[in-house]
Design a protein around this motif. Sequence first.
Motif, mmCIF file in Angstrom:
data_model
loop_
_atom_site.group_PDB
_atom_site.id
_atom_site.type_symbol
_atom_site.label_atom_id
_atom_site.label_comp_id
_atom_site.label_asym_id
_atom_site.label_seq_id
_atom_site.Cartn_x
_atom_site.Cartn_y
_atom_site.Cartn_z
ATOM 1 N N PHE A 113 0.858 -1.180 0.000
ATOM 2 C CA PHE A 113 0.000 0.000 0.000
ATOM 3 C C PHE A 113 0.894 1.229 0.000
ATOM 4 C CE2 PHE A 113 -2.269 3.469 1.995
ATOM 5 C CZ PHE A 113 -3.529 3.392 1.422
ATOM 6 N N THR A 114 0.725 2.059 -1.006
ATOM 7 C CA THR A 114 1.506 3.289 -1.085
ATOM 8 C C THR A 114 0.691 4.331 -1.834
ATOM 9 O OG1 THR A 114 3.692 4.205 -1.567
ATOM 10 C CG2 THR A 114 2.761 2.670 -3.204
ATOM 11 N N SER A 115 1.303 5.436 -2.126
ATOM 12 C CA SER A 115 0.636 6.537 -2.805
ATOM 13 C C SER A 115 1.602 7.144 -3.800
ATOM 14 C CB SER A 115 0.203 7.574 -1.771
ATOM 15 O OG SER A 115 -0.320 8.715 -2.390
ATOM 16 N N ASP A 116 1.065 7.860 -4.770
ATOM 17 C CA ASP A 116 1.925 8.495 -5.770
ATOM 18 C C ASP A 116 2.403 9.869 -5.317
ATOM 19 O OD1 ASP A 116 -0.572 9.753 -5.989
ATOM 20 O OD2 ASP A 116 -0.335 10.118 -8.122
ATOM 21 N N GLN A 117 1.903 10.343 -4.182
ATOM 22 C CA GLN A 117 2.267 11.689 -3.756
ATOM 23 C C GLN A 117 1.855 11.936 -2.320
ATOM 24 O OE1 GLN A 117 -0.465 13.232 -6.600
ATOM 25 N NE2 GLN A 117 -1.718 14.172 -5.018
ATOM 26 N N GLY A 118 2.471 12.942 -1.743
ATOM 27 C CA GLY A 118 1.963 13.539 -0.527
ATOM 28 C C GLY A 118 1.164 14.758 -0.961
ATOM 29 N N ILE A 119 0.736 15.557 -0.018
ATOM 30 C CA ILE A 119 0.016 16.769 -0.402
ATOM 31 C C ILE A 119 0.240 17.833 0.645
ATOM 32 C CG2 ILE A 119 -2.161 16.050 0.633
ATOM 33 C CD1 ILE A 119 -3.365 17.460 -2.002
ATOM 34 N N ALA A 120 0.570 19.006 0.179
ATOM 35 C CA ALA A 120 0.740 20.142 1.071
ATOM 36 C C ALA A 120 -0.627 20.772 1.290
ATOM 37 C CB ALA A 120 1.686 21.157 0.443
ATOM 38 N N MET A 121 -0.969 21.017 2.514
ATOM 39 C CA MET A 121 -2.231 21.686 2.842
ATOM 40 C C MET A 121 -1.905 23.102 3.312
ATOM 41 S SD MET A 121 -4.891 19.933 2.257
ATOM 42 C CE MET A 121 -5.356 18.268 1.864
ATOM 43 N N GLY A 122 -1.468 23.887 2.342
ATOM 44 C CA GLY A 122 -1.078 25.264 2.624
ATOM 45 C C GLY A 122 0.401 25.425 2.891
ATOM 46 N N HIS A 123 1.111 24.335 3.142
ATOM 47 C CA HIS A 123 2.546 24.415 3.394
ATOM 48 C C HIS A 123 3.242 24.942 2.143
ATOM 49 C CE1 HIS A 123 0.950 21.353 6.113
ATOM 50 N NE2 HIS A 123 1.802 21.871 6.981
ATOM 51 N N HIS A 124 4.117 25.910 2.348
ATOM 52 C CA HIS A 124 4.865 26.528 1.247
ATOM 53 C C HIS A 124 3.925 27.202 0.248
ATOM 54 C CE1 HIS A 124 7.780 23.852 3.039
ATOM 55 N NE2 HIS A 124 7.054 22.829 2.661
ATOM 56 N N GLY A 125 2.692 27.510 0.688
ATOM 57 C CA GLY A 125 1.719 28.161 -0.183
ATOM 58 C C GLY A 125 1.060 27.231 -1.177
ATOM 59 N N MET A 126 1.169 25.915 -0.967
ATOM 60 C CA MET A 126 0.687 24.938 -1.947
ATOM 61 C C MET A 126 -0.427 24.061 -1.412
ATOM 62 S SD MET A 126 4.229 23.484 -3.428
ATOM 63 C CE MET A 126 5.356 24.541 -4.293
ATOM 64 N N GLU A 127 -1.172 23.468 -2.359
ATOM 65 C CA GLU A 127 -2.082 22.355 -2.066
ATOM 66 C C GLU A 127 -1.913 21.292 -3.140
ATOM 67 O OE1 GLU A 127 -4.615 21.163 -4.018
ATOM 68 O OE2 GLU A 127 -5.494 22.848 -5.030
ATOM 69 N N ILE A 128 -0.710 21.208 -3.649
ATOM 70 C CA ILE A 128 -0.396 20.244 -4.710
ATOM 71 C C ILE A 128 0.871 19.480 -4.346
ATOM 72 C CG2 ILE A 128 -1.579 21.498 -6.550
ATOM 73 C CD1 ILE A 128 1.100 22.758 -7.300
ATOM 74 N N LYS A 129 1.327 18.677 -5.296
ATOM 75 C CA LYS A 129 2.439 17.769 -5.024
ATOM 76 C C LYS A 129 3.750 18.155 -5.690
ATOM 77 C CE LYS A 129 0.940 14.893 -8.859
ATOM 78 N NZ LYS A 129 0.490 13.591 -9.276
ATOM 79 N N VAL A 130 3.788 19.207 -6.451
ATOM 80 C CA VAL A 130 4.909 19.458 -7.353
ATOM 81 C C VAL A 130 6.049 20.282 -6.735
ATOM 82 C CG1 VAL A 130 3.558 19.211 -9.444
ATOM 83 C CG2 VAL A 130 3.668 21.431 -8.326
ATOM 84 N N ALA A 131 6.565 19.825 -5.621
ATOM 85 C CA ALA A 131 7.704 20.512 -5.020
ATOM 86 C C ALA A 131 8.488 19.526 -4.170
ATOM 87 C CB ALA A 131 7.221 21.684 -4.169
ATOM 88 N N PRO A 132 9.774 19.766 -4.018
ATOM 89 C CA PRO A 132 10.622 18.837 -3.272
ATOM 90 C C PRO A 132 10.609 19.082 -1.762
ATOM 91 C CG PRO A 132 11.962 20.564 -4.214
ATOM 92 C CD PRO A 132 10.553 20.817 -4.668
ATOM 93 N N TYR A 133 9.429 19.116 -1.175
ATOM 94 C CA TYR A 133 9.280 19.292 0.263
ATOM 95 C C TYR A 133 8.596 18.068 0.847
ATOM 96 C CZ TYR A 133 10.227 24.185 -0.798
ATOM 97 O OH TYR A 133 10.800 25.339 -1.236
ATOM 98 N N ASP A 134 8.904 17.730 2.085
ATOM 99 C CA ASP A 134 8.280 16.572 2.732
ATOM 100 C C ASP A 134 6.763 16.621 2.649
ATOM 101 O OD1 ASP A 134 10.626 15.351 3.407
ATOM 102 O OD2 ASP A 134 10.554 15.860 5.533
ATOM 103 N N ASP A 135 6.172 17.802 2.841
ATOM 104 C CA ASP A 135 4.713 17.928 2.807
ATOM 105 C C ASP A 135 4.140 17.511 1.451
ATOM 106 O OD1 ASP A 135 4.437 19.242 5.437
ATOM 107 O OD2 ASP A 135 5.593 20.823 4.442
#
Length: 189
Positions: free
Chosen positions: A144-166
């Motif tokens: 069981f895994t996922s293709d991405q994490g998701i930022a919920m406002g972290h770094h101003g994002m709600e997407i997956k396209v950045a090299p941050y843990d979130d």
Amino acid sequence: QKLRFDGGFFTRVSGHSTDNYTRFATDFIKRDHEQPWMLWLCYDAVHAPFTPADRHEGAYADVGPVEVPEDIYPPRPTKPKYMHDYSMFKPNADGVPIDERQGLTLPKLVQKYHSGVLSLDEGVKDLLDTLKGTGQLDNTIIVFTSDQGIAMGHHGMEIKVAPYDDNIRVPFIVRLPGDQSKGRVVDSP
């Protein structure tokens, strides 16, 4: 939702996508398999716009306040140049962050996302129950895994396209047959 079956034409399928995919997967598991098989199941309801199943609409609505990440708004002078002024959020009239892409406040975005995960949890349980009910659980490797994490406002994002843990942190759970993996945690990849 439109899907193609066995290379055919796109067909409209009603119902929630997670429930549909779970049903298709359990039907596959129940087939007579003369040889070992592999099932790759990709749920998509927890991708934007984070649509929960009707039965989960409003779940988590009464959960406490959503913590607003410190770096939801620019400027971010310590980040790479492209991140200095980047943000998918702006404050609404009440000062609550709102996602400009989806038009949702941060609390509503978090609530919808986690409400959508509920049907995924149910689907995984149904798959495990089906494997157990068909006598296949004890000889099946489950990853069981996922293709991405998701930022919920972290770094101003709600997407997956950045090299941050979130943005990239994902679950990774492996269940081996028998008691081989029972109660074990492996801290390194």
